[in-house]
Design a protein around this motif. Structure first.
Motif, PDB file in Angstrom:
ATOM      1  N   UNK A 208      50.193  21.171   6.058  1.00 24.97           N
ATOM      2  CA  UNK A 208      50.871  19.877   6.080  1.00 24.97           C
ATOM      3  C   UNK A 208      51.977  19.852   7.131  1.00 24.97           C
ATOM      4  N   UNK A 209      52.709  20.964   7.225  1.00 17.98           N
ATOM      5  CA  UNK A 209      53.823  20.984   8.187  1.00 17.98           C
ATOM      6  C   UNK A 209      54.134  22.432   8.550  1.00 17.98           C
ATOM      7  N   UNK A 210      54.451  22.664   9.823  1.00 17.32           N
ATOM      8  CA  UNK A 210      54.931  23.970  10.261  1.00 17.32           C
ATOM      9  C   UNK A 210      56.438  23.878  10.458  1.00 17.32           C
ATOM     10  N   UNK A 211      57.153  24.752   9.781  1.00 18.05           N
ATOM     11  CA  UNK A 211      58.608  24.669   9.748  1.00 18.05           C
ATOM     12  C   UNK A 211      59.278  25.637  10.715  1.00 18.05           C
ATOM     13  N   UNK A 212      58.633  26.791  10.998  1.00 21.72           N
ATOM     14  CA  UNK A 212      59.201  27.777  11.917  1.00 21.72           C
ATOM     15  C   UNK A 212      58.098  28.329  12.801  1.00 21.72           C
ATOM     16  N   UNK A 213      58.514  28.898  13.954  1.00 24.48           N
ATOM     17  CA  UNK A 213      57.547  29.284  14.968  1.00 24.48           C
ATOM     18  C   UNK A 213      57.804  30.717  15.429  1.00 24.48           C
ATOM     19  N   UNK A 214      56.891  31.232  16.270  1.00 20.46           N
ATOM     20  CA  UNK A 214      56.999  32.601  16.777  1.00 20.46           C
ATOM     21  C   UNK A 214      58.348  32.803  17.457  1.00 20.46           C
TER      22      UNK A 214
END
Length: 316
Positions: A208-214
């Motif tokens: 549904x949603x990506x909150x943090x990234x690499x």
């Protein structure tokens, strides 16, 4: 000027009165609600991989997050080395001395026996010379002491040979076994900590949603993804008190909405024990100021997206 104004206002008043006396809707209002879950690592750390993207469907067990595990891998390697060293010591103790060590112990015993023979001969000569009066008591005592020392050396070498030919003592072996078991338990803990650096999907779901990234930090309170698992969308509806007896748990209702498939139905699964005076979200003026009971219902087919307003009515 008065007649034209009345001519305009009277039709408007008539329409307003007709609206106030319009028949009340008999259906129920509600909305689709999703039970979202947030995916976060158990340990704080830097994200090295986050391959899933918003809107993507994922299968249960798919890798969602990997964190930097350099420290955990190094600790695991150190424990593995300790286990190898302890195991080698145990095997060596269990097998006893090696052939070269046994051969060396035998050589030392042969040297001690030769020295013993020389000391015995020297003592006998000294005794004869002392009896004839050619040497002093001190010379004889020295020869006697040398012979006794040679005898003790032979006994020592015999014991040493016996020891190297035997395996290690049982208590020594138990100590080595305990050392190996402790290291293996530490290895399991280290492997668990390494595994915690990888987070997988708990169920089939949609991102549904990506909150943090690499490159960012994630942890127990810093989630990386928000998922909507399959089957996690249900209908929330509000049953007016007069209709409560007619709509028990298990009742099937027809559903209409802009995103609903034709013929979509839901089945009431739970009804709250306490009433509310108005739904928290009002979809029509006709539903105001009612005594309603919040209920949940399960969709019998593919549900609409969460947040979709619903109109529900008993099936004929």
């Amino acid at each position: 000027m008065t007649r034209p104004i009345l001519t305009v206002l009277l039709p408007l008043a008539t329409l307003l009165l007709a609206g106030c006396n319009a028949p009340e809707e008999t259906g129920l209002h509600g909305y689709a609600e999703g039970d979202f879950i947030r995916i976060a690592p158990d340990l704080p750390g830097r994200i090295t991989e986050a391959p899933a993207r918003e809107g993507e469907r994922i299968a249960a067990g798919s890798v969602l997050v990997r964190q930097d595990d350099t420290a955990e891998q190094a600790a695991l390697a150190a424990i593995e080395s300790r286990i190898d060293a302890a195991t080698a010591r145990y095997d060596d103790a269990l097998a006893g001395a090696r052939d070269p060590e046994i051969a060396a112990a035998r050589d030392l015993l042969r040297q001690a026996l030769a020295a013993q023979s020389d000391a015995d001969q020297a003592r006998e000569r000294s005794r004869a010379l002392f009896a004839d009066g050619h040497i002093s008591q001190a010379r004889l005592d020295t020869a006697e002491a040398a012979a006794q020392s040679a005898d003790a050396r032979v006994d020592e070498m015999r014991q040493r040979l016996n020891i190297v030919q035997l395996p290690a003592r049982s208590d020594q072996l138990r100590a080595l076994q305990a050392e190996i078991a402790a290291a293996e338990a530490e290895r399991e803990g280290a492997r668990y900590r390494v595994a915690q650096r990888t987070v997988t999907a708990p169920a089939n779901a949609r991102i549904h949603r990506q909150l943090r990234f690499v490159g960012e930090q994630a942890g127990p309170t810093a989630a990386v993804y928000e998922l909507l698992p399959d089957g996690a969308v249900h209908a929330v509806l509000f049953i007016p008190e007069p209709q409560l007896a007619d709509l028990p748990v298990g009742t099937r209702l027809a559903v209409r909405c802009d995103a609903c498939e034709t013929g979509l139905t839901v089945t009431i699964s739970t009804i709250d024990d306490t009433a509310e005076f108005t739904p928290p979200i009002l979809y029509s003026d006709a539903s105001r100021a009612r005594l309603v009971f919040r209920a949940e219902a399960l969709f019998d087919a593919d549900p609409p997206p969460p947040g979709t307003p619903l109109f529900l009515e008993p099936r004929p």
